[in-house]
Motif scaffolding. Structure first.
Motif, mmCIF file in Angstrom:
data_model
loop_
_atom_site.group_PDB
_atom_site.id
_atom_site.type_symbol
_atom_site.label_atom_id
_atom_site.label_comp_id
_atom_site.label_asym_id
_atom_site.label_seq_id
_atom_site.Cartn_x
_atom_site.Cartn_y
_atom_site.Cartn_z
ATOM 1 N N GLU A 37 -10.831 0.601 -7.234
ATOM 2 C CA GLU A 37 -10.712 -0.523 -8.146
ATOM 3 C C GLU A 37 -9.324 -1.141 -7.953
ATOM 4 O O GLU A 37 -8.433 -0.517 -7.387
ATOM 5 N N GLY A 38 -9.189 -2.375 -8.434
ATOM 6 C CA GLY A 38 -7.895 -3.040 -8.281
ATOM 7 C C GLY A 38 -7.419 -3.574 -9.614
ATOM 8 O O GLY A 38 -8.196 -3.669 -10.566
ATOM 9 N N VAL A 39 -6.135 -3.892 -9.672
ATOM 10 C CA VAL A 39 -5.626 -4.528 -10.888
ATOM 11 C C VAL A 39 -4.692 -5.675 -10.489
ATOM 12 O O VAL A 39 -3.857 -5.535 -9.591
ATOM 13 N N VAL A 40 -4.895 -6.818 -11.136
ATOM 14 C CA VAL A 40 -4.073 -8.002 -10.893
ATOM 15 C C VAL A 40 -3.431 -8.403 -12.210
ATOM 16 O O VAL A 40 -4.110 -8.486 -13.231
ATOM 17 N N LEU A 41 -2.125 -8.664 -12.162
ATOM 18 C CA LEU A 41 -1.407 -9.058 -13.370
ATOM 19 C C LEU A 41 -0.967 -10.515 -13.266
ATOM 20 O O LEU A 41 -0.430 -10.923 -12.239
ATOM 21 N N GLY A 42 -1.191 -11.264 -14.308
ATOM 22 C CA GLY A 42 -0.762 -12.663 -14.321
ATOM 23 C C GLY A 42 -1.886 -13.582 -13.884
ATOM 24 O O GLY A 42 -2.934 -13.131 -13.417
ATOM 25 N N THR A 43 -1.644 -14.879 -14.050
ATOM 26 C CA THR A 43 -2.691 -15.834 -13.691
ATOM 27 C C THR A 43 -2.676 -16.056 -12.185
ATOM 28 O O THR A 43 -1.659 -15.846 -11.522
ATOM 29 N N THR A 44 -3.829 -16.425 -11.669
ATOM 30 C CA THR A 44 -3.923 -16.642 -10.230
ATOM 31 C C THR A 44 -4.852 -17.797 -9.928
ATOM 32 O O THR A 44 -5.734 -18.127 -10.720
ATOM 33 N N THR A 45 -4.625 -18.410 -8.792
ATOM 34 C CA THR A 45 -5.459 -19.535 -8.376
ATOM 35 C C THR A 45 -6.528 -19.060 -7.401
ATOM 36 O O THR A 45 -7.351 -19.839 -6.941
ATOM 37 N N GLU A 46 -6.494 -17.782 -7.063
ATOM 38 C CA GLU A 46 -7.419 -17.301 -6.034
ATOM 39 C C GLU A 46 -8.715 -16.750 -6.595
ATOM 40 O O GLU A 46 -8.766 -16.303 -7.735
ATOM 41 N N ASP A 47 -9.730 -16.761 -5.752
ATOM 42 C CA ASP A 47 -11.000 -16.151 -6.105
ATOM 43 C C ASP A 47 -10.894 -14.657 -5.829
ATOM 44 O O ASP A 47 -11.033 -14.202 -4.692
ATOM 45 N N LEU A 48 -10.617 -13.893 -6.870
ATOM 46 C CA LEU A 48 -10.358 -12.463 -6.685
ATOM 47 C C LEU A 48 -11.581 -11.701 -6.201
ATOM 48 O O LEU A 48 -11.451 -10.695 -5.493
ATOM 49 N N SER A 49 -12.777 -12.194 -6.552
ATOM 50 C CA SER A 49 -13.992 -11.462 -6.141
ATOM 51 C C SER A 49 -14.089 -11.364 -4.621
ATOM 52 O O SER A 49 -14.662 -10.416 -4.079
ATOM 53 N N ALA A 50 -13.478 -12.338 -3.925
ATOM 54 C CA ALA A 50 -13.526 -12.333 -2.455
ATOM 55 C C ALA A 50 -12.767 -11.139 -1.872
ATOM 56 O O ALA A 50 -12.977 -10.771 -0.710
ATOM 57 N N LEU A 51 -11.918 -10.518 -2.663
ATOM 58 C CA LEU A 51 -11.186 -9.344 -2.164
ATOM 59 C C LEU A 51 -12.117 -8.161 -1.927
ATOM 60 O O LEU A 51 -11.730 -7.169 -1.316
#
Ligand SMILES: Cc1cc2nc3c(=O)[nH]c(=O)nc-3n(C[C@H](O)[C@H](O)[C@H](O)COP(=O)(O)OP(=O)(O)OC[C@H]3O[C@@H](n4cnc5c(N)ncnc54)[C@H](O)[C@@H]3O)c2cc1C
Lengths: 321, 247
Positions: A37-51
């Motif tokens: 699993e992953g964790v991202v902090l803060g807002t992002t402009t990227e499509d995280l699901s693509a990771l």
């Protein structure tokens, strides 16, 4: 049980080193028979699901604007919550500048043994040991971690990114976010330049270049190769180049795919920071320069003659005028 | 203003790296020891500069190590600092060491704890962050500048491909790297003064290490350099492209 990967971002963009740790984390999860699993902090402009194509199944996103301001203390507490939500037994960071700020704190918070500067997958055949660089790259150590939760900070460029298929499920994590004590008031980035620690190719020059006015040809070559520029310590000490370009035992340690050293003698302290490079090219007018002993390819000659020719030959190869 | 500077003893940068006891211990035979360069050149010197600006500043040095660390701490005192504390413990993992430093820090009530970016032997870059978490203080890692106005610190830290300015109220923990200060050489007066500066020895608190070294190894040697003639630079490009697949 899971492997949790901290996905580091800058200005809302996922860093290249994050893809390495995702690929690495997926492999660790496979070894342990669990999922990543992953964790991202803060807002992002990227499509995280693509990771998901790097193997991550689920991403916890704490899209709280307050986290666009980096404060390791605040980040640590949020990542600890993500670790709990995912039941993580292994947490993976890039040993980049963010990782160095957060991972030690998290280690204390979770009483989780930390291996910083890891260069290989853990060995789980007998306990849990991870190989890391020590003595500034002159040696390695296998570190045994005995705690229930383990933290690995993987060196940039130590593990190859592999992209496959897949999408990740992105879930919002509603974590408590403390007020930051550190206020980021200004960020300056050398635009268009490749960050040194992450660079695939590094063009580096030393005192043999005689003066800062001669760096134009180094920069041109670097640009052509999409490379970062680096230098030896005396060059930075003399302020010919900025401090953050100084590589070696007392500067930045790097492990690019290709390191091109121009007019650098190859002192033991310099080699310590660069000898993890996959391919080393040395250009030096002194055939006795110690750097040749650590090199894969070399030319004995005057940098002022060789570099323009080298640049021209690369332009020809790449078909640029 | 009270500053604690963390000092580590490391092998000299030219020391031969070899291992004994079935590759489980660093071979100290013939090794010269130095103050970890990041601790000396940047953390300590920046603290001394702050004291030069404000004479009321007190600088304490701390090291976690056996009695053989004393020459190193004396050498650090010769550069500057008012007194030193040695926690009498053999080296363990980063968590163990950080716990000892945090304990000293708690006792002393410091406004600023400075460490070097990393030690040049273990390359952990972990002590500062661990100490900060143990003390529940903010931490600025890999700082290249540190300025102080009253109780507010303005610190520049390195980020990927650039730098960032941080503002934070003291107390804070900071790890220092190049840019923070210019390295200095101790003078005769400093060396003389260092002899009589207090060096307190305290016993360690009980802490379980979280990690242990299972073994060391050396990287495989390079196969040898392939030299290309200076008149034939295109051949180098060909080799890099076709053989090494590096460009
Ligand atoms: C504690 C300590 C830590 C140190 N840490 C570091 C570190 O982190 N990084 C680091 O780099 N150094 C470090 N050093 C310094 C190191 O020992 C060397 O002094 C330094 O690396 C030398 O830099 P250089 O190769 O650029 O210069 P020099 O040693 O002066 O070498 C210049 C080279 O350029 C060649 N040359 C000259 N003219 C030409 C030309 N026209 N064309 C081609 N080649 C030419 C020469 O043959 C020579 O080999 C450290 C030293 C100490 C004591």
């Amino acid at each position: 049980m899971s492997v949790l990967v901290y996905i580091d971002t800058a200005d809302g963009h996922v860093k290249k080193s994050s893809l390495e740790v995702l690929t690495y984390g997926a492999k660790v999860a496979e070894q342990l028979g669990t999922s990543v699993e992953g964790v991202v902090l803060g807002t992002t402009t990227e499509d995280l699901s693509a990771l998901g194509k790097y193997g991550v199944k689920k991403i916890h996103h704490v899209a709280n604007e307050a986290l666009n301001n980096f404060d390791a203390q605040v980040f640590t507490k949020v990542i600890a919550q993500a670790a709990e939500a995912s039941g993580a037994t292994v947490i993976v960071f890039s040993n980049n500048l963010s990782g160095k700020a957060i991972a030690p704190r998290l280690s204390v918070r979770l009483k989780a043994g930390l291996v910083s500067g890891a260069v290989a997958l853990p060995d789980t055949s007998n306990g849990f040991t991870v190989k890391k660089n020590v003595f500034s790259g002159k040696a390695f150590a296998n570190i045994a971690v005995s705690t229930q939760v383990k933290i690995i900070a993987l060196n940039p460029n130590a593990y190859q990114t592999i992209a496959g298929e897949g999408t990740a499920e992105v879930v919002a994590l509603n974590a408590a976010v403390d007020a930051a004590k550190i206020k980021v008031t200004n960020v300056t980035k050398a635009s268009g330049e490749v960050p040194l620690a992450e660079a695939d190719v590094v063009v580096s020059a030393g005192r043999g270049l005689k003066g800062p006015e001669n760096w134009g040809m180094v920069e041109e070559l670097a640009k052509l190769l999409h490379a970062a520029t680096a230098c030896s310590r005396p060059v930075a000490d003399a302020h010919w180049r900025p401090h953050n370009e100084h590589v070696g035992q007392t500067g930045v340690a790097i492990a690019p795919n290709l390191y091109i050293a121009i007019g650098i003698s190859g002192a033991i302290q310099h080699l310590a920071g660069v000898n993890r490079s996959k391919v080393i090219v040395v250009i030096n007018k002194d055939p006795e320069a110690p750097f040749f002993k650590a090199a894969d390819y070399g030319i004995v000659g005057d940098a002022f003659e060789i570099i323009p020719k080298f640049t021209a030959a690369i332009k020809k190869l790449k078909g640029v005028a | 203003m009270k500053i604690l500077v963390c000092i580590s003893k490391t092998p000299d940068t030219t020391a031969k790296i070899a291992f004994t006891d079935n590759n489980t211990k660093f071979d100290v035979n013939g090794v010269q020891w130095i103050i970890n360069p990041y601790d000396e050149w940047y953390a300590l010197v920046r603290a001394i500069e702050l004291k030069e600006k404000d004479a009321a500043t007190i600088i304490h040095l701390v090291t976690v190590g056996a009695a053989d660390a004393e020459p190193i701490i004396r050498k650090a005192l010769a550069l500057g600092g008012d007194e030193a504390i040695r926690v009498n413990a053999d080296s363990h993992d980063s968590f163990y060491i950080a716990s000892q430093i945090a304990e000293v820090a708690k006792q002393g009530g410091y406004d600023l704890v400075l460490t070097g970016k990393e030690t040049i032997d273990y390359n952990g870059s972990s002590i500062g962050g661990m100490v900060a978490e143990l003390l529940d203080l903010p931490y600025v890692s890999l700082a290249t500048k540190f300025e102080l106005a009253g109780t507010k610190a303005t610190i520049t830290r390195e980020i990927e491909g650039g730098e960032e300015t941080n503002e934070v109220e003291l107390p804070v923990v900071v790890s220092a790297q190049k840019g923070m200060a210019e390295a200095r050489i101790p003078n005769m007066r400093g060396i003389m003064a260092a002899r009589t500066k207090p060096l307190k020895v305290v016993e360690p608190i009980t802490v379980e290490a979280l990690t242990a070294v299972a073994g060391f190894g050396l990287p495989p040697a390079k196969a040898g350099v392939k030299l290309v003639d200076a008149e034939n630079v295109e051949e180098l490009v060909r080799l890099l492209h076709e053989e090494a697949k590096a460009i």
